[in-house]
Design a protein around this motif. Sequence first.
Motif, short mmCIF file in Angstrom:
data_model
loop_
_atom_site.label_atom_id
_atom_site.label_comp_id
_atom_site.label_asym_id
_atom_site.label_seq_id
_atom_site.Cartn_x
_atom_site.Cartn_y
_atom_site.Cartn_z
N UNK A 222 0.85 -1.19 0.00
CA UNK A 222 0.00 0.00 0.00
C UNK A 222 0.88 1.23 0.00
N UNK A 223 1.77 1.35 -1.00
CA UNK A 223 2.75 2.43 -0.93
C UNK A 223 2.13 3.81 -0.84
N UNK A 224 0.97 3.99 -1.49
CA UNK A 224 0.38 5.34 -1.48
C UNK A 224 -0.21 5.72 -0.13
N UNK A 225 -0.26 4.76 0.81
CA UNK A 225 -0.62 5.12 2.19
C UNK A 225 0.39 6.13 2.75
N UNK A 226 1.66 5.98 2.35
CA UNK A 226 2.70 6.84 2.91
C UNK A 226 2.57 8.28 2.39
N UNK A 227 1.96 8.43 1.22
CA UNK A 227 1.64 9.80 0.75
C UNK A 227 0.56 10.40 1.65
N UNK A 228 -0.49 9.60 1.92
CA UNK A 228 -1.58 10.10 2.75
C UNK A 228 -1.08 10.42 4.16
N UNK A 229 -0.21 9.55 4.68
CA UNK A 229 0.39 9.78 5.99
C UNK A 229 1.09 11.14 6.02
N UNK A 230 1.91 11.42 4.99
CA UNK A 230 2.63 12.70 4.93
C UNK A 230 1.65 13.86 4.75
N UNK A 231 0.71 13.71 3.81
CA UNK A 231 -0.23 14.80 3.53
C UNK A 231 -0.99 15.19 4.80
N UNK A 251 9.17 3.68 6.72
CA UNK A 251 10.25 3.91 5.76
C UNK A 251 9.66 4.55 4.52
N UNK A 252 9.29 3.73 3.57
CA UNK A 252 8.64 4.27 2.39
C UNK A 252 7.71 3.20 1.85
N UNK A 253 7.04 3.50 0.79
CA UNK A 253 6.03 2.59 0.28
C UNK A 253 6.58 1.28 -0.22
N UNK A 254 6.88 1.23 -1.52
CA UNK A 254 7.31 -0.04 -2.11
C UNK A 254 8.80 -0.26 -1.83
N UNK A 255 9.09 -1.34 -1.12
CA UNK A 255 10.49 -1.65 -0.77
C UNK A 255 11.03 -2.83 -1.56
N UNK A 256 10.28 -3.27 -2.57
CA UNK A 256 10.69 -4.44 -3.34
C UNK A 256 12.09 -4.25 -3.92
N UNK A 257 12.99 -5.19 -3.60
CA UNK A 257 14.36 -5.11 -4.11
C UNK A 257 15.19 -4.01 -3.46
#
Length: 352
Positions: A222-231, A251-257
């Motif tokens: 749910x990477x875009x949750x972190x945008x909402x968290x910041x907003x 940390x941040x949204x998508x941490x894949x790799x």
Amino acid sequence: MMDLRLVFWETTRACNLECPHCRAQAQKSRSPDELSTLEAKRFIDQLSALAKPILVFSGGEALVREDIYELIHYAHQRGLKATLATNAALIDQETAGRLKESGIVLTAVSIYGSTAQAHDDFCGRPGAFARTLAGIENIKNAGIKLQINTTITRKNLSELENIGALALKLGALSYHVFFLVPVGRGLALEGDEISPLEYEEAFNRLYDFQQNFPIHIKPTCAPHYYRILRQRSVKEKNNSSVSKNGFHAVTKGCLAGQGVCFVSYKGEVFGCGYLPLAAGDLRKQTFREIWLESELFKALRDDSRLSGKCGICEYKKICGGCRARGYWATGDYLSQEPYCVYEPIGKLPEHH
């Protein structure tokens, strides 16, 4: 070097349940292709030589492997934080005791509804909820920390807060909310996917719920949750929403790799369990080689390569969009997150 924090290892695809949303498309019996005990130990050696991440023993159902305690103990001895992801249905008192002795520090148990009916309907298995709760009791009595995981689809979207309340009542340290990525059996749930607008609403609900909730909540996939968290943190001048420590680091949204990777039952290494592009194969390369040199991982770590609106978004450093959803929507894992309604301030380059 990218800070490797979390490795999910699909120890087996065999499972005692067959949940309709399962990423692994779990099987009844174990595959002859699984990493052997020896290969698994070699992988654990290579991993601990590179970093000391949390190693999640997952499946299928990891407990169907006879050597699971030996492998957990081995990882624990090598300084890795060994955790188990399980449906807990197989965890009796004796199993819980053996897990504790082997060195498991935390067990993540999946619950899909706050009532027996909701959970059993979701799993397609009557009695599953009762068995899971019994397993949880045994885990707690053995002195192992508990985390509750759930997978959110349209079926249980209304249960988001109720499952969290249940996690709290069960004595969990944290509540991890996975948002369905349409792969594996999840592809059959296409009608159960939540829409981009429902994502936005769900993330805002989670943010509100988290404000007065005493245990940690982590939205996953749910990477875009972190945008909402910041907003919302900025809008409401709320700094406490952004914590920085340990298991619970925001940390941040998508941490894949990047901070995370996934190792399949046969030793292929992926950015995550939902993006079916292998970065390498432990039967042919060392873990170190794959983690540091794979072209796929290099691309996933370079946000200047993101395309579409993710590429120009001012939140790309903290969100990055889900690479797996981008891939399933377009065939390009660097394409924009298809389940995000946000329109970035930047302008897309015009094609002449």
